[in-house]
Design a protein around this motif. Structure first.
Motif, mmCIF file in Angstrom:
data_model
loop_
_atom_site.group_PDB
_atom_site.id
_atom_site.type_symbol
_atom_site.label_atom_id
_atom_site.label_comp_id
_atom_site.label_asym_id
_atom_site.label_seq_id
_atom_site.Cartn_x
_atom_site.Cartn_y
_atom_site.Cartn_z
ATOM 1 N N LEU A 145 0.851 -1.175 0.000
ATOM 2 C CA LEU A 145 0.000 0.000 0.000
ATOM 3 C C LEU A 145 0.896 1.237 0.000
ATOM 4 C CD1 LEU A 145 -1.821 -2.347 1.048
ATOM 5 C CD2 LEU A 145 -3.004 -0.671 2.472
ATOM 6 N N HIS A 146 0.915 1.953 -1.129
ATOM 7 C CA HIS A 146 1.756 3.130 -1.283
ATOM 8 C C HIS A 146 0.892 4.386 -1.155
ATOM 9 C CE1 HIS A 146 5.189 0.726 -2.738
ATOM 10 N NE2 HIS A 146 4.294 0.022 -3.398
ATOM 11 N N ARG A 147 1.272 5.272 -0.262
ATOM 12 C CA ARG A 147 0.503 6.495 -0.044
ATOM 13 C C ARG A 147 0.439 7.352 -1.299
ATOM 14 N NH1 ARG A 147 3.912 6.172 3.968
ATOM 15 N NH2 ARG A 147 5.168 7.873 3.155
ATOM 16 N N MET A 148 -0.748 7.878 -1.573
ATOM 17 C CA MET A 148 -0.938 8.824 -2.668
ATOM 18 C C MET A 148 -0.684 10.247 -2.176
ATOM 19 S SD MET A 148 -4.463 7.554 -4.475
ATOM 20 C CE MET A 148 -4.569 6.070 -5.468
ATOM 21 N N SER A 149 -0.482 11.132 -3.114
ATOM 22 C CA SER A 149 -0.378 12.548 -2.784
ATOM 23 C C SER A 149 -1.751 13.066 -2.364
ATOM 24 C CB SER A 149 0.110 13.336 -3.995
ATOM 25 O OG SER A 149 -0.878 13.314 -5.029
ATOM 26 N N GLU B 89 -3.390 15.441 -3.629
ATOM 27 C CA GLU B 89 -4.175 15.709 -4.834
ATOM 28 C C GLU B 89 -4.784 14.431 -5.402
ATOM 29 O OE1 GLU B 89 -1.300 18.793 -3.973
ATOM 30 O OE2 GLU B 89 -1.020 16.634 -4.367
ATOM 31 N N ALA B 90 -3.986 13.358 -5.446
ATOM 32 C CA ALA B 90 -4.501 12.086 -5.949
ATOM 33 C C ALA B 90 -5.545 11.510 -5.003
ATOM 34 C CB ALA B 90 -3.354 11.094 -6.125
ATOM 35 N N THR B 91 -5.348 11.712 -3.706
ATOM 36 C CA THR B 91 -6.342 11.251 -2.731
ATOM 37 C C THR B 91 -7.667 11.964 -2.936
ATOM 38 O OG1 THR B 91 -4.686 10.683 -1.066
ATOM 39 C CG2 THR B 91 -6.912 11.121 -0.277
ATOM 40 N N GLN B 92 -7.617 13.284 -3.161
ATOM 41 C CA GLN B 92 -8.856 14.029 -3.360
ATOM 42 C C GLN B 92 -9.563 13.593 -4.643
ATOM 43 O OE1 GLN B 92 -10.284 16.188 -1.106
ATOM 44 N NE2 GLN B 92 -12.005 15.890 -2.524
ATOM 45 N N ALA B 93 -8.791 13.296 -5.685
ATOM 46 C CA ALA B 93 -9.397 12.812 -6.927
ATOM 47 C C ALA B 93 -10.111 11.487 -6.685
ATOM 48 C CB ALA B 93 -8.325 12.663 -8.002
ATOM 49 N N LEU B 94 -9.523 10.618 -5.867
ATOM 50 C CA LEU B 94 -10.157 9.347 -5.534
ATOM 51 C C LEU B 94 -11.422 9.575 -4.717
ATOM 52 C CD1 LEU B 94 -10.048 6.266 -5.629
ATOM 53 C CD2 LEU B 94 -8.525 6.313 -3.632
ATOM 54 N N ILE B 95 -11.381 10.535 -3.807
ATOM 55 C CA ILE B 95 -12.564 10.867 -3.005
ATOM 56 C C ILE B 95 -13.688 11.369 -3.911
ATOM 57 C CG2 ILE B 95 -13.464 12.513 -1.308
ATOM 58 C CD1 ILE B 95 -10.748 12.309 0.124
#
Length: 259
Positions: A68-72, A74-80
């Motif tokens: 499990l590699h942490r996202m940035s 910005e990428a986390t918000q896009a996934l949300i």
């Protein structure tokens, strides 16, 4: 063409080069973690997970290592945002959490999983010589239905855990979500962990070396390394092959001192 032998060095040469294995690698999806601490994720380290023995038995799978590699952010918000479109009520709850200052983490899911040892997977020699006149080698490496079943079920297992504990959600990669599973042909396809070929077994009909890493047809010839692995597991092979080499050293020392 099968690897050549004179029949005296290796009595059952049909097994030489067989049961060749690797660790398939792929990006298998992504996940949004509502409670990163539930999986041990923090700001300093990524997380490594694998199914327990009970899950392996119940799911009828091989072993699998998930990273499990942490996202940035910005990428986390896009996934949300994407999750909010697919599950609006959950998206509203996540927005509420964010206004309350709760930190969520998106993670990229990478996997390296065990491959079924199969007689068909092999290294063999061709009739084509190289510049020095030595026959070129050819690798025959295919993944079985069990290999594909293993990686899909491992991701579903993680997804079910996150859902049941309500600590996150998993999104499978497109190639893994569809059935039948078709493995990707780009990216890192394997870990360069070459295993098998001089397989350890109980009998010469099923392998090349015995439990002491000695060739069945020879009294004083040994092989130590990942080529003797009877199966591959999912972990990097280095420590295992070092342990085998040390074990062989102990065996040879005992044999020499008792001679």
């Amino acid at each position: 063409m099968i690897l050549r032998t004179n029949g005296q060095l290796i009595p059952h040469a049909e097994t030489l080069g067989r049961y060749w294995m690797e660790h398939p690698h792929a990006t298998v999806g992504q996940a949004l973690l509502f409670k990163p601490e539930a999986l041990g994720l923090d700001k300093e380290y990524n997380v490594f997970l694998s199914p327990n023995e009970q899950s392996i038995t119940a799911r009828e799978i091989l072993n699998c290592g998930l990273r499990l590699h942490r996202m940035s952010p910005e990428a986390t918000q896009a996934l949300i945002d994407e999750l909010g479109l697919q599950a609006p009520s959950l998206g509203e709850l996540i927005s509420k959490w964010q206004t309350q200052g709760r930190i969520l983490h998106g993670v990229m899911l990478r996997a390296s999983w065990e491959q079924e040892p199969r007689f068909e997977n092999r290294i063999e020699l061709t009739e084509e010589p190289d510049a020095l006149g030595v026959p070129r080698s050819r690798l025959v490496w295919q993944q079985s239905p069990l290999d594909r079943h293993t990686i899909r079920e491992s991701l579903l297992l993680l997804g079910e855990y996150l859902l049941e504990e309500d600590v996150g959600r998993v999104q499978l990669a497109d190639w893994l979500a569809a059935l039948p599973v078709t493995l990707p042909t780009d990216g890192e396809l394997a870990g360069r962990h070459h295993m098998g070929g001089t397989r350890m077994s109980h009998t010469p009909e099923d392998g090349i070396v015995n439990s002491d890493c000695r060739l069945f047809g020879q009294d004083n010839m040994y092989v130590a390394g990942s080529s003797v692995f009877p199966s591959s597991g999912h972990a990097n092979p280095t420590l295992t092959l070092v342990q085998l080499a040390l074990r062989l050293c102990d065996h040879l020392e005992q044999r020499l001192t008792s001679a």
